[in-house]
Design a protein around this motif. Structure first.
Motif, PDB file in Angstrom:
ATOM      1  N   GLY A   1       0.797  -1.217   0.000  1.00 39.12           N
ATOM      2  CA  GLY A   1       0.000   0.000   0.000  1.00 39.12           C
ATOM      3  C   GLY A   1       0.829   1.266   0.000  1.00 39.12           C
ATOM      4  N   ARG A   2       0.459   2.208   0.873  1.00 44.93           N
ATOM      5  CA  ARG A   2       1.109   3.506   0.927  1.00 44.93           C
ATOM      6  C   ARG A   2       2.471   3.475   1.609  1.00 44.93           C
ATOM      7  NH1 ARG A   2      -2.271   8.179   0.503  1.00 44.93           N
ATOM      8  NH2 ARG A   2      -4.461   7.693   0.079  1.00 44.93           N
ATOM      9  N   ARG A   3       2.771   2.384   2.276  1.00 45.70           N
ATOM     10  CA  ARG A   3       4.026   2.333   3.035  1.00 45.70           C
ATOM     11  C   ARG A   3       5.229   2.493   2.112  1.00 45.70           C
ATOM     12  NH1 ARG A   3       0.502  -1.132   4.317  1.00 45.70           N
ATOM     13  NH2 ARG A   3      -0.373  -1.259   6.415  1.00 45.70           N
ATOM     14  N   GLU A   4       6.249   3.156   2.618  1.00 47.63           N
ATOM     15  CA  GLU A   4       7.509   3.273   1.895  1.00 47.63           C
ATOM     16  C   GLU A   4       8.278   1.972   2.121  1.00 47.63           C
ATOM     17  OE1 GLU A   4      10.603   6.925   1.060  1.00 47.63           O
ATOM     18  OE2 GLU A   4       9.672   6.759   3.035  1.00 47.63           O
ATOM     19  N   VAL A   5       8.548   1.244   1.059  1.00 47.18           N
ATOM     20  CA  VAL A   5       9.153  -0.081   1.172  1.00 47.18           C
ATOM     21  C   VAL A   5      10.583  -0.034   0.658  1.00 47.18           C
ATOM     22  CG1 VAL A   5       8.976  -2.512   0.551  1.00 47.18           C
ATOM     23  CG2 VAL A   5       6.899  -1.158   0.877  1.00 47.18           C
ATOM     24  N   THR A   6      11.518  -0.449   1.501  1.00 43.84           N
ATOM     25  CA  THR A   6      12.937  -0.419   1.156  1.00 43.84           C
ATOM     26  C   THR A   6      13.560  -1.799   1.380  1.00 43.84           C
ATOM     27  OG1 THR A   6      13.810   0.130   3.358  1.00 43.84           O
ATOM     28  CG2 THR A   6      12.956   1.958   2.030  1.00 43.84           C
ATOM     29  N   ILE A   7      14.702  -2.001   0.777  1.00 44.66           N
ATOM     30  CA  ILE A   7      15.470  -3.235   0.966  1.00 44.66           C
ATOM     31  C   ILE A   7      16.827  -2.871   1.556  1.00 44.66           C
ATOM     32  CG2 ILE A   7      16.595  -5.184  -0.166  1.00 44.66           C
ATOM     33  CD1 ILE A   7      14.467  -5.020  -2.359  1.00 44.66           C
ATOM     34  N   ARG A   8      17.171  -3.497   2.701  1.00 44.85           N
ATOM     35  CA  ARG A   8      18.531  -3.321   3.213  1.00 44.85           C
ATOM     36  C   ARG A   8      19.405  -4.437   2.664  1.00 44.85           C
ATOM     37  NH1 ARG A   8      20.942  -2.712   9.364  1.00 44.85           N
ATOM     38  NH2 ARG A   8      19.983  -4.762   9.721  1.00 44.85           N
ATOM     39  N   VAL A   9      20.390  -4.057   1.887  1.00 43.04           N
ATOM     40  CA  VAL A   9      21.318  -5.014   1.295  1.00 43.04           C
ATOM     41  C   VAL A   9      22.444  -5.298   2.275  1.00 43.04           C
ATOM     42  CG1 VAL A   9      20.770  -4.233  -1.038  1.00 43.04           C
ATOM     43  CG2 VAL A   9      22.690  -3.182   0.197  1.00 43.04           C
ATOM     44  N   ASN A  10      23.212  -6.334   1.971  1.00 44.07           N
ATOM     45  CA  ASN A  10      24.436  -6.567   2.727  1.00 44.07           C
ATOM     46  C   ASN A  10      25.472  -5.524   2.331  1.00 44.07           C
ATOM     47  OD1 ASN A  10      24.234  -9.308   4.329  1.00 44.07           O
ATOM     48  ND2 ASN A  10      23.135  -9.593   2.398  1.00 44.07           N
ATOM     49  N   GLY A  11      26.378  -5.229   3.227  1.00 41.29           N
ATOM     50  CA  GLY A  11      27.266  -4.087   3.061  1.00 41.29           C
ATOM     51  C   GLY A  11      28.347  -4.264   2.018  1.00 41.29           C
TER      52      GLY A  11
ATOM     53  N   ALA B   1      27.019  -7.249  -4.302  1.00 44.95           N
ATOM     54  CA  ALA B   1      26.735  -6.991  -5.717  1.00 44.95           C
ATOM     55  C   ALA B   1      25.419  -7.630  -6.141  1.00 44.95           C
ATOM     56  CB  ALA B   1      27.884  -7.495  -6.582  1.00 44.95           C
ATOM     57  N   ASP B   2      25.193  -8.885  -5.753  1.00 44.50           N
ATOM     58  CA  ASP B   2      23.957  -9.566  -6.131  1.00 44.50           C
ATOM     59  C   ASP B   2      22.746  -8.927  -5.469  1.00 44.50           C
ATOM     60  OD1 ASP B   2      25.273 -11.351  -7.781  1.00 44.50           O
ATOM     61  OD2 ASP B   2      25.476 -12.895  -6.233  1.00 44.50           O
ATOM     62  N   ASP B   3      22.906  -8.487  -4.219  1.00 47.74           N
ATOM     63  CA  ASP B   3      21.805  -7.796  -3.535  1.00 47.74           C
ATOM     64  C   ASP B   3      21.413  -6.529  -4.280  1.00 47.74           C
ATOM     65  OD1 ASP B   3      21.767  -9.709  -1.559  1.00 47.74           O
ATOM     66  OD2 ASP B   3      22.621  -8.425   0.016  1.00 47.74           O
ATOM     67  N   LEU B   4      22.399  -5.743  -4.696  1.00 48.13           N
ATOM     68  CA  LEU B   4      22.103  -4.500  -5.405  1.00 48.13           C
ATOM     69  C   LEU B   4      21.417  -4.769  -6.734  1.00 48.13           C
ATOM     70  CD1 LEU B   4      25.125  -2.057  -4.910  1.00 48.13           C
ATOM     71  CD2 LEU B   4      22.834  -1.893  -3.944  1.00 48.13           C
TER      72      LEU B   4
ATOM     73  N   LEU C   1      23.498   0.661  -9.160  1.00 44.68           N
ATOM     74  CA  LEU C   1      22.044   0.650  -9.319  1.00 44.68           C
ATOM     75  C   LEU C   1      21.644   1.069 -10.725  1.00 44.68           C
ATOM     76  CD1 LEU C   1      20.840   2.173  -5.916  1.00 44.68           C
ATOM     77  CD2 LEU C   1      20.573  -0.205  -6.680  1.00 44.68           C
ATOM     78  N   GLU C   2      22.261   2.115 -11.231  1.00 43.51           N
ATOM     79  CA  GLU C   2      21.913   2.601 -12.557  1.00 43.51           C
ATOM     80  C   GLU C   2      22.314   1.593 -13.636  1.00 43.51           C
ATOM     81  OE1 GLU C   2      23.617   6.495 -12.769  1.00 43.51           O
ATOM     82  OE2 GLU C   2      22.032   7.380 -11.516  1.00 43.51           O
ATOM     83  N   GLU C   3      23.464   0.945 -13.472  1.00 44.69           N
ATOM     84  CA  GLU C   3      23.881  -0.076 -14.431  1.00 44.69           C
ATOM     85  C   GLU C   3      22.931  -1.264 -14.427  1.00 44.69           C
ATOM     86  OE1 GLU C   3      27.889  -1.089 -13.509  1.00 44.69           O
ATOM     87  OE2 GLU C   3      28.749   0.676 -14.513  1.00 44.69           O
ATOM     88  N   ALA C   4      22.329  -1.528 -13.271  1.00 42.51           N
ATOM     89  CA  ALA C   4      21.399  -2.650 -13.159  1.00 42.51           C
ATOM     90  C   ALA C   4      19.977  -2.268 -13.552  1.00 42.51           C
ATOM     91  CB  ALA C   4      21.415  -3.203 -11.733  1.00 42.51           C
TER      92      ALA C   4
END
Length: 297
Positions: A69-79, A86-89, A118-121
């Motif tokens: 829904g309206r919630r802001e949804v984010t993904i925390r990748v490994n550092g 790289a695969d997470d991104l 991110l842009e390359e992906a």
């Protein structure tokens, strides 16, 4: 106070941003009904090494489902520097969340590297970068980090890691962390970015948690990151404008506008002089109240 001004005067409520373990399918489903302003679907600390790949697929599917829904949804990748980074991104870029949360960001170079990947992906334009600042170097270089990219919209305090790096105690009032919190907050505000306070570890201590929310709100944080749904109600309440505050904001704006129509140069409300800065703050309060009301629909 619980909101972020973005773009053309738009305001987004970010009072409460809840970490959810990416390996737990039931938790991801439960998050759909929780009254959080934002979610961080976590691939890092909450996921064991042997479950990283399965969690990545599960989180990407959850984001792509559009079920939050309206919630802001984010993904925390490994550092950066981990085998999964790289695969997470790449997976996050394809899923297109509202943001990718990157832990252990210590430099502008890291932000720019994340942006490039991110842009390359093929990440969509709406996928922002949220940078976690959680080390002494990050505090000292927070200004460079905050200003490194327009795609970076939020700084996230990693107070547990910061305390560990400082050899500091977790104590009420967080005196050992106040310098770091202030440096990061100054950097975010100079760059026009949002900033979220760190987590509170004892989910049983709701009084202590609420006191820390009040401290964060008074400092000027936009909201707080959370580790348990029981923390949502006090966090949402503290970081939202109180009814009296909204009423006063309307009173200030009405008085200022009336004075302008009447050609008066001096405006007072309840015996106190009102200047442009007070009017700007009043408008921000009303915008936040509207954003909160929208998030609750």
């Amino acid at each position: 106070m619980g909101a972020t001004v973005e773009g053309q005067g738009a305001v987004r409520a970010r009072r409460s941003v809840l970490y959810m373990p990416g390996a737990n399918e039931r938790a991801l489903e439960k998050a759909r009904a929780l009254p959080a302003d934002g979610l961080i679907l976590d691939l890092e600390d909450a996921v064991a090494p042997d479950a990283k790949e399965a969690a990545r697929e599960r989180v990407a599917a959850a984001v792509a489902s559009g079920a939050y829904g309206r919630r802001e949804v984010t993904i925390r990748v490994n550092g950066p520097g981990t085998p999964w980074f790289a695969d997470d991104l790449r997976a996050a870029a394809e899923a297109g969340p509202d943001a990718v949360v990157v832990p252990k960001v210590e430099s502008a170079q890291t932000v720019r590297e994340v942006e490039r990947r991110l842009e390359e992906a093929g990440a969509p334009d709406h996928t922002a970068i949220w940078a976690m600042v959680e080390t002494p170097r990050a505090m000292l270089d927070a200004r460079a980090v905050a200003g490194a990219s327009e795609r970076l919209t939020v700084l996230v305090m990693g107070t547990n890691d910061l305390a560990k790096e400082l050899h500091a105690a977790h104590v009420p009032g967080r005196a050992p962390l106040l310098t770091g919190l202030s440096l990061a907050l100054l950097a975010a505000r100079e760059a026009g970015k949002a900033i979220l306070d760190g987590v509170f570890n004892d989910v049983r201590d709701l009084a202590g948690f609420e006191a820390e929310c009040v401290q964060g709100q008074q400092f000027g944080f936009d909201g707080k990151t959370l580790i348990h749904p029981s923390q949502l109600e006090p966090c949402n309440r503290v970081f939202a404008p109180a009814e009296a505050e909204v009423a006063r904001a309307r009173k200030i704006i009405d008085a200022f506008e009336a004075a302008g129509r009447e050609g008066r140069g001096v405006v007072t409300v309840d015996g106190r002089m009102v200047e442009n800065l007070h009017v700007e703050e009043a408008r921000r309060v009303l915008a936040l109240a509207a954003a909160v009301a929208g998030a609750q629909e």
